[in-house]
Design a protein around this motif. Structure first.
Motif, PDB file in Angstrom:
ATOM      1  N   GLY A 192      41.348  20.467  51.823  1.00 40.47           N
ATOM      2  CA  GLY A 192      40.107  19.894  52.296  1.00 40.47           C
ATOM      3  C   GLY A 192      39.852  20.104  53.774  1.00 40.47           C
ATOM      4  O   GLY A 192      38.704  20.321  54.201  1.00 40.47           O
ATOM      5  N   ALA A 193      40.893  20.042  54.586  1.00 43.88           N
ATOM      6  CA  ALA A 193      40.713  20.226  56.027  1.00 43.88           C
ATOM      7  C   ALA A 193      40.224  21.639  56.336  1.00 43.88           C
ATOM      8  O   ALA A 193      39.329  21.840  57.167  1.00 43.88           O
ATOM      9  N   GLU A 194      40.822  22.621  55.666  1.00 45.24           N
ATOM     10  CA  GLU A 194      40.387  24.008  55.843  1.00 45.24           C
ATOM     11  C   GLU A 194      38.954  24.174  55.348  1.00 45.24           C
ATOM     12  O   GLU A 194      38.155  24.894  55.968  1.00 45.24           O
ATOM     13  N   ALA A 195      38.610  23.497  54.261  1.00 43.44           N
ATOM     14  CA  ALA A 195      37.258  23.582  53.714  1.00 43.44           C
ATOM     15  C   ALA A 195      36.228  23.065  54.701  1.00 43.44           C
ATOM     16  O   ALA A 195      35.165  23.665  54.886  1.00 43.44           O
ATOM     17  N   VAL A 196      36.533  21.947  55.346  1.00 43.77           N
ATOM     18  CA  VAL A 196      35.618  21.377  56.340  1.00 43.77           C
ATOM     19  C   VAL A 196      35.419  22.339  57.509  1.00 43.77           C
ATOM     20  O   VAL A 196      34.296  22.608  57.947  1.00 43.77           O
ATOM     21  N   ALA A 197      36.529  22.892  58.011  1.00 41.50           N
ATOM     22  CA  ALA A 197      36.451  23.814  59.146  1.00 41.50           C
ATOM     23  C   ALA A 197      35.649  25.070  58.799  1.00 41.50           C
ATOM     24  O   ALA A 197      34.791  25.513  59.572  1.00 41.50           O
ATOM     25  N   LEU A 198      35.913  25.641  57.627  1.00 43.98           N
ATOM     26  CA  LEU A 198      35.200  26.852  57.221  1.00 43.98           C
ATOM     27  C   LEU A 198      33.720  26.576  56.968  1.00 43.98           C
ATOM     28  O   LEU A 198      32.859  27.397  57.305  1.00 43.98           O
ATOM     29  N   THR A 199      33.422  25.428  56.387  1.00 45.51           N
ATOM     30  CA  THR A 199      32.024  25.082  56.116  1.00 45.51           C
ATOM     31  C   THR A 199      31.254  24.929  57.411  1.00 45.51           C
ATOM     32  O   THR A 199      30.112  25.414  57.536  1.00 45.51           O
ATOM     33  N   ARG A 200      31.834  24.279  58.383  1.00 44.65           N
ATOM     34  CA  ARG A 200      31.160  24.104  59.671  1.00 44.65           C
ATOM     35  C   ARG A 200      30.967  25.434  60.390  1.00 44.65           C
ATOM     36  O   ARG A 200      29.973  25.627  61.082  1.00 44.65           O
ATOM     37  N   ARG A 201      31.911  26.349  60.215  1.00 42.38           N
ATOM     38  CA  ARG A 201      31.807  27.641  60.907  1.00 42.38           C
ATOM     39  C   ARG A 201      30.867  28.606  60.186  1.00 42.38           C
ATOM     40  O   ARG A 201      30.059  29.293  60.812  1.00 42.38           O
ATOM     41  N   LEU A 202      30.940  28.667  58.859  1.00 38.26           N
ATOM     42  CA  LEU A 202      30.193  29.664  58.093  1.00 38.26           C
ATOM     43  C   LEU A 202      28.856  29.146  57.564  1.00 38.26           C
ATOM     44  O   LEU A 202      27.991  29.943  57.202  1.00 38.26           O
ATOM     45  N   ARG A 203      28.684  27.832  57.465  1.00 35.15           N
ATOM     46  CA  ARG A 203      27.451  27.189  57.028  1.00 35.15           C
ATOM     47  C   ARG A 203      26.926  27.744  55.692  1.00 35.15           C
ATOM     48  O   ARG A 203      25.806  28.245  55.598  1.00 35.15           O
ATOM     49  N   PRO A 204      27.732  27.673  54.637  1.00 34.38           N
ATOM     50  CA  PRO A 204      27.263  28.104  53.304  1.00 34.38           C
ATOM     51  C   PRO A 204      26.203  27.141  52.783  1.00 34.38           C
ATOM     52  O   PRO A 204      26.155  25.975  53.199  1.00 34.38           O
ATOM     53  N   GLU A 205      25.370  27.640  51.870  1.00 31.82           N
ATOM     54  CA  GLU A 205      24.360  26.762  51.273  1.00 31.82           C
ATOM     55  C   GLU A 205      24.987  25.774  50.281  1.00 31.82           C
ATOM     56  O   GLU A 205      24.556  24.631  50.179  1.00 31.82           O
ATOM     57  N   VAL A 206      26.000  26.235  49.543  1.00 33.33           N
ATOM     58  CA  VAL A 206      26.622  25.409  48.501  1.00 33.33           C
ATOM     59  C   VAL A 206      28.145  25.466  48.634  1.00 33.33           C
ATOM     60  O   VAL A 206      28.710  26.529  48.872  1.00 33.33           O
ATOM     61  N   CYS A 207      28.790  24.295  48.482  1.00 35.01           N
ATOM     62  CA  CYS A 207      30.247  24.224  48.470  1.00 35.01           C
ATOM     63  C   CYS A 207      30.708  23.681  47.122  1.00 35.01           C
ATOM     64  O   CYS A 207      30.112  22.738  46.588  1.00 35.01           O
ATOM     65  N   LEU A 208      31.760  24.258  46.577  1.00 35.47           N
ATOM     66  CA  LEU A 208      32.398  23.765  45.368  1.00 35.47           C
ATOM     67  C   LEU A 208      33.733  23.155  45.772  1.00 35.47           C
ATOM     68  O   LEU A 208      34.636  23.867  46.202  1.00 35.47           O
ATOM     69  N   PHE A 209      33.860  21.829  45.659  1.00 35.16           N
ATOM     70  CA  PHE A 209      35.053  21.133  46.132  1.00 35.16           C
ATOM     71  C   PHE A 209      35.829  20.504  44.967  1.00 35.16           C
ATOM     72  O   PHE A 209      35.246  19.788  44.151  1.00 35.16           O
TER      73      PHE A 209
END
Length: 215
Positions: free
Chosen positions: A37-54
């Motif tokens: 989850g921590a990596e997911a948060v960091a990558l989402t903030r950097r790459l700004r995808p439209e949709v995340c699957l968690f």
């Protein structure tokens, strides 16, 4: 327009399977995947995808906490998050939607529903696995303990729209049902979202069930 997707799951085989399904779609691409989850948060903030699957159960930061972290105070500027998990307990379903997730999907739902969930999320729609929808709505039908009655919060037409949202209807289906245009439905939805201070249509649906708007 290509829907950019980020996948977060602690199982490499799951990430690879989801990536293969998503990348096979002509209107989607996986921009990254994360093992916790921590990596997911960091990558989402950097790459700004439209949709995340968690996934929910992940090291360092679980999917629910990652969702809350990304969507806290985000309004419409945050990503659309679909929780995809093996576990469909009431606690997880309700927690995911209360955290701001746009959808909740079981891993055994199949590739078709996965793709539909991504497209729905990108369009601001909600998709919850059919197998958990009835139980979820039964729980949400318990009336809220406080707050003004719905008719004092929303207009009659806004309540009509909200009821259909709570029943899982898309904007197009609501427009057809109420004999109005899709743009009119969107206008009512935005007014409702502002009045309820809701982040997405899922939270609007939760409010509707909690306040007895759905008969």
């Amino acid at each position: 327009m290509t829907i950019r997707v980020l996948i977060a799951d602690d199982q490499e085989m799951v990430r690879a399977g989801f990536r293969a399904i998503i990348d096979a779609q002509p209107d989607m691409e996986v921009v990254a995947d994360a093992a916790d989850g921590a990596e997911a948060v960091a990558l989402t903030r950097r790459l700004r995808p439209e949709v995340c699957l968690f996934d929910i159960r992940m090291p360092r930061l679980d999917g629910l906490e990652a969702t809350r972290t990304l969507l806290s105070g985000a309004n419409d500027s945050g990503p659309r998050i679909v929780v995809v998990t093996t576990f469909d307990t009431d606690e997880y379903v309700y927690g995911a939607l209360r955290s701001g997730a746009t959808g909740f999907l079981l891993k055994d739902s199949g590739p078709t529903l996965l793709v539909e969930a991504v497209r729905a999320a990108a369009d601001g729609e909600s998709l919850v696995s059919p197998s958990v929808t009835v139980r979820l709505l039964e729980r949400l039908s318990e009336p809220a303990s406080q707050g003004p009655p719905p008719e004092e919060v929303l207009t009659e037409r806004e309540l009509d729209v909200v009821e259909l949202v709570a029943r899982g209807r898309t904007n197009a289906e609501i427009a057809e049902k109420l004999f109005v245009s899709v743009s009119t439905v969107k206008t009512h939805m935005e007014a409702t979202r502002m009045k309820l201070q809701a982040r997405n249509r899922t939270e609007i649906a939760v409010w509707a069930w909690e306040h007895g708007v759905v008969g």
